[in-house]
Scaffold this motif. Structure first.
Motif, short mmCIF file in Angstrom:
data_model
loop_
_atom_site.label_atom_id
_atom_site.label_comp_id
_atom_site.label_asym_id
_atom_site.label_seq_id
_atom_site.Cartn_x
_atom_site.Cartn_y
_atom_site.Cartn_z
N LEU A 189 -62.56 27.33 -21.39
CA LEU A 189 -63.28 26.20 -21.97
C LEU A 189 -62.57 24.89 -21.67
O LEU A 189 -63.15 23.82 -21.76
CB LEU A 189 -63.41 26.37 -23.48
CG LEU A 189 -64.18 27.60 -23.97
CD1 LEU A 189 -64.24 27.61 -25.49
CD2 LEU A 189 -65.57 27.67 -23.38
N SER A 190 -61.27 24.98 -21.36
CA SER A 190 -60.50 23.79 -21.00
C SER A 190 -59.33 24.22 -20.13
O SER A 190 -58.88 25.37 -20.18
CB SER A 190 -59.97 23.06 -22.24
OG SER A 190 -58.93 23.81 -22.86
N HIS A 191 -58.83 23.29 -19.31
CA HIS A 191 -57.69 23.60 -18.45
C HIS A 191 -56.37 23.62 -19.20
O HIS A 191 -55.40 24.21 -18.75
CB HIS A 191 -57.59 22.57 -17.31
CG HIS A 191 -58.56 22.81 -16.21
ND1 HIS A 191 -59.06 21.79 -15.42
CD2 HIS A 191 -59.15 23.94 -15.76
CE1 HIS A 191 -59.90 22.30 -14.53
NE2 HIS A 191 -59.98 23.60 -14.73
N GLN A 199 -59.48 14.18 -25.21
CA GLN A 199 -60.35 14.66 -24.14
C GLN A 199 -60.47 16.18 -24.17
O GLN A 199 -61.57 16.74 -24.08
CB GLN A 199 -59.80 14.20 -22.78
CG GLN A 199 -60.63 14.64 -21.57
CD GLN A 199 -61.95 13.92 -21.48
OE1 GLN A 199 -62.13 12.89 -22.13
NE2 GLN A 199 -62.89 14.46 -20.71
N ARG A 200 -59.32 16.87 -24.29
CA ARG A 200 -59.35 18.33 -24.33
C ARG A 200 -60.04 18.83 -25.60
O ARG A 200 -60.78 19.81 -25.58
CB ARG A 200 -57.92 18.89 -24.25
CG ARG A 200 -57.30 18.82 -22.87
CD ARG A 200 -57.95 19.82 -21.93
NE ARG A 200 -57.29 19.82 -20.64
CZ ARG A 200 -57.79 19.24 -19.54
NH1 ARG A 200 -58.96 18.60 -19.60
NH2 ARG A 200 -57.13 19.28 -18.41
N PHE A 201 -59.78 18.14 -26.72
CA PHE A 201 -60.44 18.55 -27.96
C PHE A 201 -61.95 18.44 -27.81
O PHE A 201 -62.69 19.34 -28.22
CB PHE A 201 -59.97 17.69 -29.14
CG PHE A 201 -60.63 18.08 -30.44
CD1 PHE A 201 -60.09 19.08 -31.23
CD2 PHE A 201 -61.81 17.48 -30.86
CE1 PHE A 201 -60.71 19.47 -32.41
CE2 PHE A 201 -62.44 17.85 -32.03
CZ PHE A 201 -61.88 18.86 -32.81
N GLU A 226 -56.93 21.99 -34.07
CA GLU A 226 -56.22 21.29 -33.00
C GLU A 226 -56.36 22.05 -31.69
O GLU A 226 -56.58 23.26 -31.68
CB GLU A 226 -54.73 21.17 -33.36
CG GLU A 226 -54.47 20.48 -34.69
CD GLU A 226 -53.02 20.59 -35.14
OE1 GLU A 226 -52.17 20.98 -34.31
OE2 GLU A 226 -52.74 20.28 -36.32
N VAL A 227 -56.23 21.31 -30.57
CA VAL A 227 -56.11 21.98 -29.28
C VAL A 227 -54.64 22.16 -28.98
O VAL A 227 -53.82 21.26 -29.21
CB VAL A 227 -56.81 21.21 -28.15
CG1 VAL A 227 -58.31 21.31 -28.28
CG2 VAL A 227 -56.37 19.75 -28.10
N GLU A 228 -54.28 23.33 -28.50
CA GLU A 228 -52.89 23.64 -28.19
C GLU A 228 -52.58 23.32 -26.73
O GLU A 228 -53.42 22.85 -25.97
CB GLU A 228 -52.60 25.12 -28.51
CG GLU A 228 -51.90 25.32 -29.85
CD GLU A 228 -50.51 24.69 -29.89
OE1 GLU A 228 -49.88 24.51 -28.83
OE2 GLU A 228 -50.06 24.36 -31.00
N PHE A 229 -51.36 23.68 -26.30
CA PHE A 229 -50.88 23.31 -24.98
C PHE A 229 -51.58 24.06 -23.86
O PHE A 229 -51.88 23.53 -22.80
CB PHE A 229 -49.37 23.57 -24.90
CG PHE A 229 -48.72 23.02 -23.67
CD1 PHE A 229 -48.56 21.65 -23.50
CD2 PHE A 229 -48.29 23.86 -22.66
CE1 PHE A 229 -47.97 21.14 -22.36
CE2 PHE A 229 -47.69 23.35 -21.51
CZ PHE A 229 -47.54 21.99 -21.36
N GLY A 230 -51.87 25.35 -24.07
CA GLY A 230 -52.40 26.19 -23.01
C GLY A 230 -53.89 26.05 -22.79
O GLY A 230 -54.62 25.52 -23.64
#
Length: 482
Positions: A189-191, A199-201, A226-230
């Motif tokens: 769903l995200s890189h 942006q990632r969120f 939250e969006v995490e690092f991976g």
């Protein structure tokens, strides 16, 4: 007289909750109620009962086979249940006999994603009213009871990382069935890598909003999304709660996330380190403190600097911390119960690799947060994986910490360089963790030899199956050279 009344299984609070449950079932015209219990892995199992039948038999319990307690993570029965004692040394466990699931009405909820469906957590009892000794929710209740005799309550806040992917192929062909079956094919769903960027969120927001809405509707104390690092990785955090509630919340949260995601074309996983390119390991950080039942005071909180010498923790808190460190190796089987989870313990990462503590340091096993006069002072144990059974994870913390308090242990100085500080290493594998638990007489005494032998038997069965498989690594390493 009902089973609940005969054996005095409910408190006044539970009896009141049962009345509310009956009323809500009628007002909302519920059609079915799911009766669930958390198994040895923290996975929910149970039965779905027509609502009228479930309400009518609320105080009589619902039968379920004991083989549910005999299974490893592939759902294989790993005890000889049709022999004398059923492999458990207990007549009651022979021949796939039944035990009773008894609802805890205080856990009752209406499921937002499943129309006209109620849900309630249950405890397991033999027909004579004795708790089933292998049921981990009951074990945790016993540990909380021991803590309560000291006049204390356990408070825990959850910080849970996991992955959500787009479901490309669920692999539902007949040849994909098995123990275990073929895992689903997924896409991102995200890189990732853009940790906490808006942006990632926003890329993941559509599914995160679906989850957030239903998690809140369930009444879970959600604090942040939250969006995490991976890649495709996120984190949900929850407000601190007392006693049974945080453990119950964790099993419901995991089950809810997986169900909701699947209904919307996604695959959510709490597996620590999926075998997908560039994907990062997930952890479950457990924030914990002990409070006085009488006053509500945080017993970890240091008093004014002049009293505690500028220490971040009270004497009680320091000894509790020392207990966690002292039993870290043995308790790892409860905090990291899968073969996969040990792929996370790496130096110079955001995961620990040894039993140390530090002040607000994310490289240590236990991060101390707070200070003199700070009522939110707590210990953040960063050792756990998100697949851990929360009842065993939390029970191991309480028992270890109190042992440190009873023995007045000293945790030593804060480790400012976590991956250079000399300290006992955490187990490198599930096999090492099994050995560490077996070698520690403390948990055999506190949890009972019967339970420790039971749990390690299941884990050894998983390890033996793993070792019997030919891995990609072996094929690459030996197929050509030899």
């Amino acid at each position: 007289m009902t089973f609940v009344a005969r054996h005095a299984l409910w408190s006044d609070e539970q009896r009141d909750a049962a009345q509310r449950m009956r009323r809500i079932a009628e007002e909302k015209n519920l059609e079915v109620i799911r009766l669930a219990f958390p198994d040895q892995h923290g996975i929910l199992r149970g039965k779905t009962i027509v609502a009228s039948e479930a309400i009518a038999s609320l105080e009589s319990g619902c039968s379920i086979t004991t083989t549910m307690l005999a299974k490893d993570t592939s759902h294989r029965t790993v005890f000889p249940v049709f022999t004398a004692g059923g492999g458990f040394g207990m007549k009651e466990m022979e021949g796939a006999a039944d035990v009773l699931m008894v609802p805890d009405p205080t856990t009752f909820r209406v499921l937002p994603w499943a129309p006209t469906t109620g849900w309630v957590l249950c405890d397991l009892y033999f027909n004579d009213g004795r708790p089933v000794p292998f049921a981990t929710r009951g074990l945790y209740k016993r540990v909380l009871g021991e803590l309560g005799t000291r006049g204390h309550d356990f408070v825990a806040g959850l910080e849970v990382e996991f992955h959500i992917f787009r479901l490309d192929d669920p692999h539902m062909r007949a040849e994909d069935a098995g123990q275990p079956g073929t895992p689903p094919s997924v896409s991102l769903l995200s890189h990732g890598y853009q940790y906490l960027t808006e942006q990632r969120f926003d890329q993941m927001e559509p599914v995160l909003e679906i989850l957030r809405r239903d998690i809140v509707a369930l009444g879970l104390p959600l604090r942040s999304v939250e969006v995490e690092f991976g890649p495709s990785q996120c984190e949900f955090t929850f407000q601190p709660k007392k006693g049974l509630e945080p453990a119950d919340n964790m099993v419901l949260f995991r089950s809810a996330v997986k169900q909701i995601a699947r209904r919307h074309g996604y695959h959510a996983t709490f597996m620590c380190r999926p075998k997908l390119p560039n994907v990062f390991a997930s952890g479950w950080h457990l924030h914990q403190s002990i409070v006085s039942r009488a006053s509500g005071d945080n017993l970890f909180m240091a008093q004014e600097a002049a009293t505690d010498g500028g220490e971040p923790l009270s004497a009680f808190g320091k000894s509790y911390l020392a207990g966690l460190l002292d039993h870290a190796r043995a308790s790892t089987l409860f905090t990291t119960p899968t073969i996969n989870g040990y792929k996370r313990y790496r130096s110079y990462s955001l995961a620990p690799d040894r039993a140390i503590w530090g002040r607000d340091n994310r490289g240590v096993m236990i991060r101390v947060l707070g200070g003199a006069g700070d009522a939110s002072t707590r210990l953040e144990n960063r050792i756990g994986e998100p697949a851990a059974n929360p009842y065993l994870y939390m029970a191991s913390q309480i028992l270890s910490g109190l042992d440190g308090v009873d023995r007045k242990l000293d945790p030593g100085p804060s480790a400012d360089t976590p991956y250079e500080t000399k300290a006992p290493p955490l187990p490198k594998s599930l096999r090492d963790a099994v050995s560490a638990l077996k070698d520690d007489p403390f948990f055999r005494e506190k949890l009972g030899a019967e339970f420790v032998d039971y749990y390690t038997h299941i884990k050894n069965a998983e390890i033996d199956r793993f070792l019997s498989e030919v891995t990609d690594w072996e094929h690459r390493e030996y197929f050509e050279v030899f």
